[in-house]
Enzyme design. Structure first.
Site, PDB file in Angstrom:
ATOM      1  CB  CYS A 110      -0.973  -0.036   1.170  1.00  0.00           C
ATOM      2  SG  CYS A 110      -0.257  -0.520   2.744  1.00  0.00           S
TER       3      CYS A 110
HETATM    4  N1  LIG Z   1      -4.285  -4.104   5.158  1.00  0.00           N
HETATM    5  C1  LIG Z   1      -3.786  -3.418   4.129  1.00  0.00           C
HETATM    6  O1  LIG Z   1      -4.058  -2.223   3.947  1.00  0.00           O
HETATM    7  C2  LIG Z   1      -2.874  -4.108   3.151  1.00  0.00           C
HETATM    8  C3  LIG Z   1      -2.477  -3.403   2.012  1.00  0.00           C
HETATM    9  C4  LIG Z   1      -1.634  -4.032   1.077  1.00  0.00           C
HETATM   10  C5  LIG Z   1      -1.201  -5.319   1.301  1.00  0.00           C
HETATM   11  N2  LIG Z   1      -1.584  -5.977   2.444  1.00  0.00           N
HETATM   12  C6  LIG Z   1      -1.104  -7.359   2.627  1.00  0.00           C
HETATM   13  O2  LIG Z   1      -2.210  -8.236   2.419  1.00  0.00           O
HETATM   14  C7  LIG Z   1      -2.061  -9.380   3.267  1.00  0.00           C
HETATM   15  C8  LIG Z   1      -3.323  -9.530   4.105  1.00  0.00           C
HETATM   16  O3  LIG Z   1      -3.460  -8.363   4.903  1.00  0.00           O
HETATM   17  P1  LIG Z   1      -4.739  -8.074   5.781  1.00  0.00           P
HETATM   18  O4  LIG Z   1      -4.619  -6.674   6.231  1.00  0.00           O
HETATM   19  O5  LIG Z   1      -5.949  -8.511   5.075  1.00  0.00           O
HETATM   20  O6  LIG Z   1      -4.456  -9.056   7.016  1.00  0.00           O
HETATM   21  P2  LIG Z   1      -5.496  -9.621   8.092  1.00  0.00           P
HETATM   22  O7  LIG Z   1      -6.632  -8.677   8.237  1.00  0.00           O
HETATM   23  O8  LIG Z   1      -4.686  -9.933   9.283  1.00  0.00           O
HETATM   24  O9  LIG Z   1      -6.030 -10.972   7.435  1.00  0.00           O
HETATM   25  C9  LIG Z   1      -5.206 -12.062   7.131  1.00  0.00           C
HETATM   26  C10 LIG Z   1      -6.054 -13.309   7.059  1.00  0.00           C
HETATM   27  O10 LIG Z   1      -5.216 -14.421   6.745  1.00  0.00           O
HETATM   28  C11 LIG Z   1      -5.733 -15.593   7.380  1.00  0.00           C
HETATM   29  N3  LIG Z   1      -4.583 -16.443   7.720  1.00  0.00           N
HETATM   30  C12 LIG Z   1      -3.589 -16.180   8.576  1.00  0.00           C
HETATM   31  N4  LIG Z   1      -2.661 -17.163   8.555  1.00  0.00           N
HETATM   32  C13 LIG Z   1      -3.107 -18.061   7.643  1.00  0.00           C
HETATM   33  C14 LIG Z   1      -2.606 -19.293   7.170  1.00  0.00           C
HETATM   34  N5  LIG Z   1      -1.471 -19.778   7.626  1.00  0.00           N
HETATM   35  N6  LIG Z   1      -3.320 -19.979   6.235  1.00  0.00           N
HETATM   36  C15 LIG Z   1      -4.485 -19.508   5.776  1.00  0.00           C
HETATM   37  N7  LIG Z   1      -5.013 -18.323   6.204  1.00  0.00           N
HETATM   38  C16 LIG Z   1      -4.335 -17.614   7.138  1.00  0.00           C
HETATM   39  C17 LIG Z   1      -6.494 -15.116   8.592  1.00  0.00           C
HETATM   40  O11 LIG Z   1      -7.792 -15.697   8.613  1.00  0.00           O
HETATM   41  P3  LIG Z   1      -8.145 -17.056   9.323  1.00  0.00           P
HETATM   42  O12 LIG Z   1      -7.335 -17.124  10.591  1.00  0.00           O
HETATM   43  O13 LIG Z   1      -9.597 -16.972   9.569  1.00  0.00           O
HETATM   44  O14 LIG Z   1      -7.763 -18.121   8.340  1.00  0.00           O
HETATM   45  C18 LIG Z   1      -6.715 -13.623   8.389  1.00  0.00           C
HETATM   46  O15 LIG Z   1      -8.083 -13.295   8.273  1.00  0.00           O
HETATM   47  C19 LIG Z   1      -0.804  -9.147   4.106  1.00  0.00           C
HETATM   48  O16 LIG Z   1       0.274  -9.821   3.549  1.00  0.00           O
HETATM   49  C20 LIG Z   1      -0.637  -7.640   4.035  1.00  0.00           C
HETATM   50  O17 LIG Z   1       0.678  -7.223   4.224  1.00  0.00           O
HETATM   51  C21 LIG Z   1      -2.422  -5.405   3.360  1.00  0.00           C
END
Ligand SMILES: NC(=O)c1ccc[n+]([C@@H]2O[C@H](COP(=O)([O-])OP(=O)(O)OC[C@H]3O[C@@H](n4cnc5c(N)ncnc54)[C@H](OP(=O)(O)O)[C@@H]3O)[C@@H](O)[C@H]2O)c1
Length: 322
Positions: A132
């Site tokens: 981001c």
């Molecule tokens: N937030 C932002 O603004 C943003 C922007 C750009 C990129 N990103 C990237 O996008 C990715 C996701 O970010 P997010 O903000 O959506 O994170 P998040 O809200 O913490 O969600 C991550 C999800 O991944 C699942 N998870 C965790 N470990 C897992 C595993 N080993 N196997 C399968 N599922 C798993 C979890 O759900 P369950 O436990 O229910 O499976 C959780 O809901 C990250 O790499 C982040 O750096 C985020």
């Protein structure tokens, strides 16, 4: 035409939820699977309540790798690589990863910044969606770097909303800490600097300046505001023309000729840019929504390109404006 069968992994998280919101309404998409280990069996609207009335899809902890045309991965850093080793998808499946795991192009993924790489994205089966902060900084700097204007280190400050840190609660995303507060983290060492440098060198092989980036945590939930500057000998009008020409064919990136603000882009897939020249410095402001242009919106934009659709399909969104 048959709809494109898609799946979301990490669907209970912030980017996964945002993907669900976009894909449920995408006219060419059939969202067939949404994965979560923690929310298995729940309806999509039980986890993302704003989707009540829009979809009855249930979360599953089973990973469907066959019969899927495209999969979006919204997993924490380091988890995606492991996940794909455990669950290999056929080569023909388009994989769009939102984590940092494959953003180094030596990994065989195309770096999914459409303003720079749209031709490569159109034929890609493996796409690494940019970070981001990285998206907002790169879009602010790309035309200047392509022109070779930055001959000294570049100063960048950025402020992000709390959703940038993911759904899992941390001390610095707790309401009591975040509300009415501001703090700096990862001074000059933010992990997105690597992918930014990769693009800058792609645009200009002579680029070897440092990007001195000061990231701030903001007390709002979504949005990113970036201010970049470096000494500039040219005229402001020349810079604005170069920027407008650079983004002429980009349907989501706009160079404004008047002041911009963050709420212009929150809840949209836009990046807006505004330039000023003061005390010999070119000052560039760039603003995006971290969850849309900075993550899930850009992922859908990449998906559209990879499937030969109009880049804007499913992404005509309304800003919150105020
Ligand atoms: N937030 C932002 O603004 C943003 C922007 C750009 C990129 N990103 C990237 O996008 C990715 C996701 O970010 P997010 O903000 O959506 O994170 P998040 O809200 O913490 O969600 C991550 C999800 O991944 C699942 N998870 C965790 N470990 C897992 C595993 N080993 N196997 C399968 N599922 C798993 C979890 O759900 P369950 O436990 O229910 O499976 C959780 O809901 C990250 O790499 C982040 O750096 C985020």
């Amino acid at each position: 035409m048959r709809k494109i069968r898609t799946a979301i992994i990490g669907g209970a998280g912030y980017t996964g939820g945002e993907l669900a919101r976009l894909l449920v309404f995408h006219p060419d998409v059939d969202l067939v699977s949404i994965h979560s280990n923690s929310q298995k069996g729940k309806k999509i609207w039980e986890v993302h309540p704003d989707l009540l009335g829009d979809s009855e899809l249930e979360f599953t902890d089973e990973v469907q790798t066959e019969g899927i045309d495209a999969v979006f991965l919204g997993l924490p850093h380091g988890e995606t690589q492991r996940f794909l080793e455990l669950h290999p998808f056929p080569e023909k499946t388009v994989i769009i990863d939102l984590s940092t795991d494959f953003r180094d192009e030596s990994n065989g993924f195309v770096y999914g910044l459409p303003e720079v790489n749209s031709e490569k994205i159109k034929t890609a089966k493996r796409i690494a969606n940019p970070g981001c902060f990285a998206t907002a900084i790169q879009l602010g700097l790309a035309p200047s770097i392509a022109k070779g204007w930055a001959r000294e280190n570049i100063h960048v400050t950025g402020i992000t909303g709390s959703t940038g840190a993911g759904k899992k609660l941390a001390e610095t995303s707790h309401f009591s800490y975040r509300n009415n507060n501001i703090s700096v983290y990862k001074l000059f060492t933010h992990q997105h600097l690597k992918e930014i440098k990769q693009t800058m060198v792609q645009l200009n092989p002579d680029f070897d300046q440092q990007i001195l980036f000061v990231p701030y945590r903001g007390n709002f939930p979504r949005g990113i505001w970036i201010t970049s500057y470096f000494p500039f000998d040219g005229e402001l009008d020349e810079a604005v023309n170069v920027y407008q020409e650079f983004y002429q064919k980009s349907p989501f990136t706009f160079v404004s000729t008047q002041d911009i603000d963050l709420k212009q882009v929150v809840n949209t897939n836009k990046c807006v840019i505004y330039l000023q020249k003061e005390v010999g410095q070119l000052v560039i402001y760039s603003a995006i929504d971290n969850l849309l242009k900075g993550a899930s919106g850009q992922a859908v934009q990449n998906f559209n390109l990879a499937f030969g659709l109009d880049e804007k399909t499913g992404l005509n969104l309304k800003s919150i404006a105020f």
